[in-house]
Design a protein around this motif. Structure first.
Motif, PDB file in Angstrom:
ATOM      1  N   CYS A  41       0.815  -1.221   0.000  1.00 44.79           N
ATOM      2  CA  CYS A  41       0.000   0.000   0.000  1.00 44.79           C
ATOM      3  C   CYS A  41       0.844   1.264   0.000  1.00 44.79           C
ATOM      4  O   CYS A  41       0.333   2.364   0.280  1.00 44.79           O
ATOM      5  CB  CYS A  41      -0.946  -0.003   1.197  1.00 44.79           C
ATOM      6  SG  CYS A  41      -2.092  -1.410   1.200  1.00 44.79           S
ATOM      7  N   CYS A  77      -2.132  -1.699   5.183  1.00 44.55           N
ATOM      8  CA  CYS A  77      -2.714  -2.874   4.537  1.00 44.55           C
ATOM      9  C   CYS A  77      -3.484  -3.700   5.566  1.00 44.55           C
ATOM     10  O   CYS A  77      -2.973  -3.999   6.646  1.00 44.55           O
ATOM     11  CB  CYS A  77      -1.607  -3.711   3.894  1.00 44.55           C
ATOM     12  SG  CYS A  77      -2.235  -4.961   2.731  1.00 44.55           S
ATOM     13  N   CYS A 100      -6.214  -1.753   1.021  1.00 47.79           N
ATOM     14  CA  CYS A 100      -5.376  -0.589   1.321  1.00 47.79           C
ATOM     15  C   CYS A 100      -6.197   0.576   1.851  1.00 47.79           C
ATOM     16  O   CYS A 100      -7.298   0.862   1.371  1.00 47.79           O
ATOM     17  CB  CYS A 100      -4.614  -0.132   0.071  1.00 47.79           C
ATOM     18  SG  CYS A 100      -3.263  -1.211  -0.415  1.00 47.79           S
TER      19      CYS A 100
END
Length: 215
Positions: free
Chosen positions: A73, A79, A87
């Motif tokens: 992410c 994450c 995300c």
């Protein structure tokens, strides 16, 4: 991995001078285990030899989910493997590339909503997370967590801090001076990470620990 599962014995050692992981094949005689370890660009795998089938069998592998992938992410992204999308941005941050974010590519990470002021900044906690990549972080086990906060606040380059030990309570100090990369949210366990934010963002998120920013 389980510390002792009958086939392998695993041990993680972390002290003032070293941090390392070891494993030993367990058993002997007729119980001997033959194993091979495979590492490539995208995965980590351990195989064991099954004598009766005369074949290799996958024993375990990584990554186990998308959040196991490094920087899934991006910077300041969080994450969460149980969420959809996986995300999100930490409170005080928004997607750095909204177009890619809308297409569920979070690799560009998140950008600050408000620039830091240095003299009027504060910290907001992310609770129950895997701490960011600490390659360029600095650790000091001799100070308290409150001293760690004061040390980070006094350094305009400091972007976040956390305890270096959670055994018997939070103590010690880790500080980050580079963008926070590879944060993961856990449903249980994890550590508390205190991210530096501008005063205005702290007022907007007085108790938030995580702000999901959907794709």
């Amino acid at each position: 991995m389980e510390p002792d599962n009958g086939n392998f014995r695993f041990e993680f050692v972390a002290n003032r001078t070293d941090a390392y992981y070891t494993f030993l094949l367990d058993g002997g005689g007729n119980d001997k285990v033959i194993s091979r370890f495979v590492l490539n660009q995208s995965s980590l795998q351990r195989y064991v030899w099954l004598q009766q089938q005369q074949a290799w069998s996958l024993y375990w592998s990584l990554p186990r989910d998308q959040c196991d992938r490094y920087a899934q992410c991006g910077a300041y992204g969080v994450c969460d493997a149980t969420a959809s999308p996986i995300c999100g941005c930490a409170a005080g941050f928004t997607p750095a590339s909204p177009r890619e974010w809308a297409l569920r590519d979070g690799s560009a990470g998140c950008a600050r909503t408000t620039p830091l002021n240095c003299t009027r900044d504060g910290f907001l906690p992310l609770r129950g997370v895997k701490l960011p990549d600490a390659t360029n972080a600095t650790a000091d086990a001799s100070v308290s967590l409150d001293q760690c906060r004061q040390r980070c606040l006094a350094n305009c380059s400091c972007l976040a801090y956390s305890a270096s030990s959670i055994k018997g309570g939070e103590s010690g100090c880790i500080v980050w001076t580079s963008p926070l990369m590879d944060i993961r949210q856990f449903q249980s366990g994890g550590q508390n990470l205190f991210i530096r934010l501008a005063a205005s963002d702290l007022r907007m998120n007085p108790s938030s620990t995580f702000l999901s920013s959907p794709f």
